[in-house]
Design a protein around this motif. Structure first.
Motif, PDB file in Angstrom:
ATOM      1  N   THR A 187      29.825  31.888 103.267  1.00 27.55           N
ATOM      2  CA  THR A 187      29.745  33.212 103.906  1.00 27.55           C
ATOM      3  C   THR A 187      28.350  33.554 104.431  1.00 27.55           C
ATOM      4  O   THR A 187      28.113  34.665 104.882  1.00 27.55           O
ATOM      5  N   GLY A 188      27.414  32.598 104.343  1.00 23.37           N
ATOM      6  CA  GLY A 188      26.052  32.896 104.808  1.00 23.37           C
ATOM      7  C   GLY A 188      25.547  31.818 105.743  1.00 23.37           C
ATOM      8  O   GLY A 188      26.322  31.127 106.402  1.00 23.37           O
ATOM      9  N   GLY A 189      24.233  31.671 105.775  1.00 23.11           N
ATOM     10  CA  GLY A 189      23.621  30.631 106.597  1.00 23.11           C
ATOM     11  C   GLY A 189      23.702  30.936 108.078  1.00 23.11           C
ATOM     12  O   GLY A 189      23.884  32.072 108.511  1.00 23.11           O
ATOM     13  N   CYS A 198      24.006  16.763  93.571  1.00 20.98           N
ATOM     14  CA  CYS A 198      23.045  16.413  94.617  1.00 20.98           C
ATOM     15  C   CYS A 198      22.966  17.592  95.577  1.00 20.98           C
ATOM     16  O   CYS A 198      23.966  17.971  96.183  1.00 20.98           O
ATOM     17  N   SER A 199      21.810  18.205  95.695  1.00 15.47           N
ATOM     18  CA  SER A 199      21.629  19.328  96.603  1.00 15.47           C
ATOM     19  C   SER A 199      21.134  18.806  97.939  1.00 15.47           C
ATOM     20  O   SER A 199      20.165  18.041  97.993  1.00 15.47           O
ATOM     21  N   VAL A 200      21.802  19.202  99.011  1.00 21.16           N
ATOM     22  CA  VAL A 200      21.477  18.693 100.346  1.00 21.16           C
ATOM     23  C   VAL A 200      20.838  19.801 101.184  1.00 21.16           C
ATOM     24  O   VAL A 200      21.376  20.911 101.275  1.00 21.16           O
ATOM     25  N   ASP A 201      19.690  19.488 101.761  1.00 20.16           N
ATOM     26  CA  ASP A 201      18.987  20.481 102.573  1.00 20.16           C
ATOM     27  C   ASP A 201      18.184  19.762 103.653  1.00 20.16           C
ATOM     28  O   ASP A 201      18.394  18.576 103.903  1.00 20.16           O
ATOM     29  N   LYS A 202      17.289  20.470 104.281  1.00 19.50           N
ATOM     30  CA  LYS A 202      16.394  19.856 105.276  1.00 19.50           C
ATOM     31  C   LYS A 202      15.003  20.438 105.017  1.00 19.50           C
ATOM     32  O   LYS A 202      14.361  21.009 105.910  1.00 19.50           O
ATOM     33  N   ALA A 203      14.586  20.311 103.740  1.00 17.04           N
ATOM     34  CA  ALA A 203      13.367  20.983 103.291  1.00 17.04           C
ATOM     35  C   ALA A 203      12.099  20.402 103.908  1.00 17.04           C
ATOM     36  O   ALA A 203      11.038  21.009 103.805  1.00 17.04           O
ATOM     37  N   ASN A 204      12.221  19.227 104.539  1.00 15.28           N
ATOM     38  CA  ASN A 204      11.035  18.685 105.212  1.00 15.28           C
ATOM     39  C   ASN A 204      10.754  19.399 106.532  1.00 15.28           C
ATOM     40  O   ASN A 204       9.667  19.301 107.077  1.00 15.28           O
ATOM     41  N   VAL A 205      11.738  20.145 107.035  1.00 16.58           N
ATOM     42  CA  VAL A 205      11.570  20.805 108.333  1.00 16.58           C
ATOM     43  C   VAL A 205      11.800  22.316 108.253  1.00 16.58           C
ATOM     44  O   VAL A 205      11.104  23.090 108.905  1.00 16.58           O
ATOM     45  N   LEU A 206      12.791  22.738 107.466  1.00 14.84           N
ATOM     46  CA  LEU A 206      13.233  24.140 107.519  1.00 14.84           C
ATOM     47  C   LEU A 206      12.685  24.961 106.351  1.00 14.84           C
ATOM     48  O   LEU A 206      12.838  24.581 105.186  1.00 14.84           O
ATOM     49  N   SER A 253      19.726  15.970  91.812  1.00 10.08           N
ATOM     50  CA  SER A 253      18.929  15.211  92.786  1.00 10.08           C
ATOM     51  C   SER A 253      18.955  15.972  94.109  1.00 10.08           C
ATOM     52  O   SER A 253      19.724  16.926  94.272  1.00 10.08           O
ATOM     53  N   HIS A 254      18.109  15.557  95.052  1.00  7.18           N
ATOM     54  CA  HIS A 254      18.037  16.220  96.358  1.00  7.18           C
ATOM     55  C   HIS A 254      18.084  15.171  97.457  1.00  7.18           C
ATOM     56  O   HIS A 254      17.504  14.098  97.310  1.00  7.18           O
ATOM     57  N   LEU A 255      18.756  15.511  98.560  1.00  6.06           N
ATOM     58  CA  LEU A 255      18.723  14.641  99.741  1.00  6.06           C
ATOM     59  C   LEU A 255      18.556  15.506 100.975  1.00  6.06           C
ATOM     60  O   LEU A 255      19.077  16.626 101.038  1.00  6.06           O
ATOM     61  N   TYR A 256      17.845  14.987 101.970  1.00  4.25           N
ATOM     62  CA  TYR A 256      17.845  15.629 103.278  1.00  4.25           C
ATOM     63  C   TYR A 256      19.192  15.352 103.924  1.00  4.25           C
ATOM     64  O   TYR A 256      19.793  14.288 103.705  1.00  4.25           O
ATOM     65  N   VAL A 257      19.641  16.275 104.759  1.00  4.85           N
ATOM     66  CA  VAL A 257      21.012  16.200 105.258  1.00  4.85           C
ATOM     67  C   VAL A 257      21.275  14.938 106.083  1.00  4.85           C
ATOM     68  O   VAL A 257      22.364  14.348 106.005  1.00  4.85           O
ATOM     69  N   ASP A 258      20.283  14.491 106.841  1.00  6.36           N
ATOM     70  CA  ASP A 258      20.505  13.277 107.648  1.00  6.36           C
ATOM     71  C   ASP A 258      20.723  12.069 106.746  1.00  6.36           C
ATOM     72  O   ASP A 258      21.612  11.252 106.977  1.00  6.36           O
ATOM     73  N   ASN A 259      19.927  12.001 105.666  1.00 10.49           N
ATOM     74  CA  ASN A 259      20.101  10.900 104.722  1.00 10.49           C
ATOM     75  C   ASN A 259      21.452  11.021 103.991  1.00 10.49           C
ATOM     76  O   ASN A 259      22.150  10.033 103.783  1.00 10.49           O
ATOM     77  N   ALA A 260      21.829  12.268 103.653  1.00  9.98           N
ATOM     78  CA  ALA A 260      23.104  12.468 102.943  1.00  9.98           C
ATOM     79  C   ALA A 260      24.279  11.977 103.782  1.00  9.98           C
ATOM     80  O   ALA A 260      25.205  11.320 103.286  1.00  9.98           O
ATOM     81  N   ALA A 261      24.241  12.274 105.087  1.00 10.14           N
ATOM     82  CA  ALA A 261      25.315  11.838 105.982  1.00 10.14           C
ATOM     83  C   ALA A 261      25.407  10.314 105.987  1.00 10.14           C
ATOM     84  O   ALA A 261      26.503   9.730 106.022  1.00 10.14           O
ATOM     85  N   LEU A 301      26.395  25.283 107.281  1.00  8.73           N
ATOM     86  CA  LEU A 301      26.413  24.350 108.411  1.00  8.73           C
ATOM     87  C   LEU A 301      26.467  22.893 107.940  1.00  8.73           C
ATOM     88  O   LEU A 301      27.338  22.119 108.368  1.00  8.73           O
ATOM     89  N   PHE A 302      25.563  22.528 107.033  1.00 12.20           N
ATOM     90  CA  PHE A 302      25.542  21.144 106.550  1.00 12.20           C
ATOM     91  C   PHE A 302      26.859  20.830 105.823  1.00 12.20           C
ATOM     92  O   PHE A 302      27.397  19.732 105.935  1.00 12.20           O
ATOM     93  N   GLY A 303      27.378  21.822 105.092  1.00 10.13           N
ATOM     94  CA  GLY A 303      28.604  21.617 104.329  1.00 10.13           C
ATOM     95  C   GLY A 303      29.818  21.449 105.222  1.00 10.13           C
ATOM     96  O   GLY A 303      30.746  20.687 104.909  1.00 10.13           O
ATOM     97  N   ASP A 304      29.828  22.164 106.336  1.00  9.56           N
ATOM     98  CA  ASP A 304      30.919  22.047 107.296  1.00  9.56           C
ATOM     99  C   ASP A 304      31.035  20.588 107.750  1.00  9.56           C
ATOM    100  O   ASP A 304      32.117  19.982 107.747  1.00  9.56           O
ATOM    101  N   ILE A 305      29.903  20.012 108.080  1.00  9.03           N
ATOM    102  CA  ILE A 305      29.889  18.655 108.617  1.00  9.03           C
ATOM    103  C   ILE A 305      30.138  17.622 107.514  1.00  9.03           C
ATOM    104  O   ILE A 305      30.989  16.734 107.655  1.00  9.03           O
ATOM    105  N   LEU A 306      29.418  17.768 106.403  1.00 10.53           N
ATOM    106  CA  LEU A 306      29.529  16.752 105.347  1.00 10.53           C
ATOM    107  C   LEU A 306      30.908  16.753 104.685  1.00 10.53           C
ATOM    108  O   LEU A 306      31.417  15.696 104.301  1.00 10.53           O
ATOM    109  N   SER A 307      31.532  17.938 104.561  1.00 13.07           N
ATOM    110  CA  SER A 307      32.843  17.946 103.897  1.00 13.07           C
ATOM    111  C   SER A 307      33.892  17.274 104.780  1.00 13.07           C
ATOM    112  O   SER A 307      34.783  16.583 104.286  1.00 13.07           O
TER     113      SER A 307
END
Ligand code: NAD
Length: 350
Positions: A131-133, A181-189, A212-220, A238-244
């Motif tokens: 409901t956010g993002g 595993c928490s997925v984000d883009k913390a290197n950029v955002l 653990s943590h992964l950047y979204v590109d690596n997670a994909a 957004l990341f969850g929409d694509i990864l799921s």
């Protein structure tokens, strides 16, 4: 809410399985049926009648078949069947979407990955903030800037929104293999840096769960390289929409995958990930297993009945092991069943 297309057929089988489980374990469930989607438009002129919202709010859990179909495709978008879905998610405050991607070994032939890659198994769940993002962040809009058409959106999360979805993920992991595993883009955002900080803080309340943590590109990439490393993946909208979607398509069997959407206090919504399959509706060809597995998720997440949930999942497993298939997962040498017959087999295995 049976909904449209194959919805009524698959929901009927799922409820038969629920009742069989209730009998086996000495529970009693009372159920009420409500209209949603195209069938609600036909009966009342709106895809989400107020009576449906009221009935859902009074319930302890909500089961949905699917909505939509060509009959309603030409309607004004404001009263299309899909509006019913978005409306009920909003009305119930469902902020967490849980999408398991499980490859049943018997259906490995349908999997899109090489056998050596999925040899170690594929059994993960994507917990997506719903409901956010960036899908809801303000400001958002379009305008002409310096003579160029320009559009923008805002990816925004506050710590409360992050903490509540993190809690859902850690608690889901405790019911599984204790890994998040928490997925984000913390290197950029910047928004991802807050995301990561808060997830780490919440993790301290779950010392039994490995984070653990992964950047979204690596997670994909990791999802197709080595999906067995994942238990629970938690990520934003957004990341969850694509990864799921990526995780579920890998299994190759859309008729097998359940989902759950959860809120804080209101009842959760449990539904198969597939649509209303108008091409096979009313022909007894639909695979009811995704909806039956949605019942298992309902028992586990809404009623804390893990033993009962396991029993249903095992029954589905045994049914497949015995070589029974609906048309969508049919292979040479297996036995083709109708929707009803598949329900019968699962109940017999249960
Ligand atoms: P779909 O998932 O309904 O069907 C895609 C293909 O998969 C079809 O060939 C269908 O026959 C098959 N399929 C799907 N579920 C099956 C099952 N349980 N057993 C056997 N085969 C199955 O997707 P679509 O064709 O893109 O959409 C059809 C309608 O469903 C549209 O109106 C769409 O808007 C709606 N839809 C609803 C939901 C929902 O209610 N959550 C989700 C997706 C699509």
């Amino acid at each position: 809410m049976p909904g449209d297309g194959i919805g009524p057929e698959i929901v009927e089988e799922a409820l038969r399985v629920l009742n069989a489980a209730a009998k086996k374990f000495g529970h009693e469930f009372s159920t009420e049926e409500a209209l949603i989607g195209g069938s609600a438009i036909d009966a009342t002129g709106t895809p989400l009648p107020e009576a449906t919202v009221e009935a859902c709010k009074k319930a302890d859990a909500v089961l949905l078949g699917a909505v939509g179909g060509p009959k309603w495709d030409t309607l004004d978008p404001a009263i299309r069947p899909e509006k019913g879905l978005l409306g009920i998610r909003k009305a119930l405050g469902l902020f967490a979407n849980l999408r398991p991607a499980t490859l049943f070994p018997e259906l490995a032939g349908a999997c899109l990955l090489r056998p050596d890659i999925v040899g170690k198994g594929l059994d993960l769940i994507v917990v997506r903030e719903l409901t956010g993002g960036i899908y809801f962040g303000k400001p958002a809009g379009t305008e002409v800037r310096d003579g160029k058409r320009t559009g923008w959106n805002t990816m925004i999360y506050n710590e409360d929104e992050i903490a509540r979805i993190a809690h859902v993920a850690f608690q889901a992991a405790q019911k599984r293999r204790n890994k998040v595993c928490s997925v984000d883009k913390a290197n950029v955002l910047d928004v991802s840096r807050v995301w990561r900080e808060v997830v780490i803080e919440v993790s301290r309340q779950y010392p039994d769960v490995e984070l653990s943590h992964l950047y979204v590109d690596n997670a994909a990439m990791q999802l197709v390289r080595d999906p067995s490393q994942f238990d629970v993946i938690v990520t934003g909208n957004l990341f969850g929409d694509i990864l799921s979607d990526e995780a579920s398509v890998i299994t190759g069997s859309i008729g097998m995958l359940p989902s759950a959407s959860l809120g804080s206090a209101q009842p959760g919504l449990f539904e198969p990930i597939h649509g209303s399959a108008p091409d096979i509706a009313g022909q007894g060809k639909a695979n009811p297993l995704a909806t039956i597995l949605s019942i298992a998720m309902m028992l586990r997440h809404a009623f804390d009945m893990s033993v009962e949930a396991d029993a249903i999942e095992n029954a589905v497993h045994k049914t497949l092991q015995a070589g029974f298939r609906t048309g969508d997962i049919m292979e040479a040498g297996k036995t083709l069943l109708s929707t009803r017959e598949m329900g019968d087999k699962v109940i017999a295995c249960l």
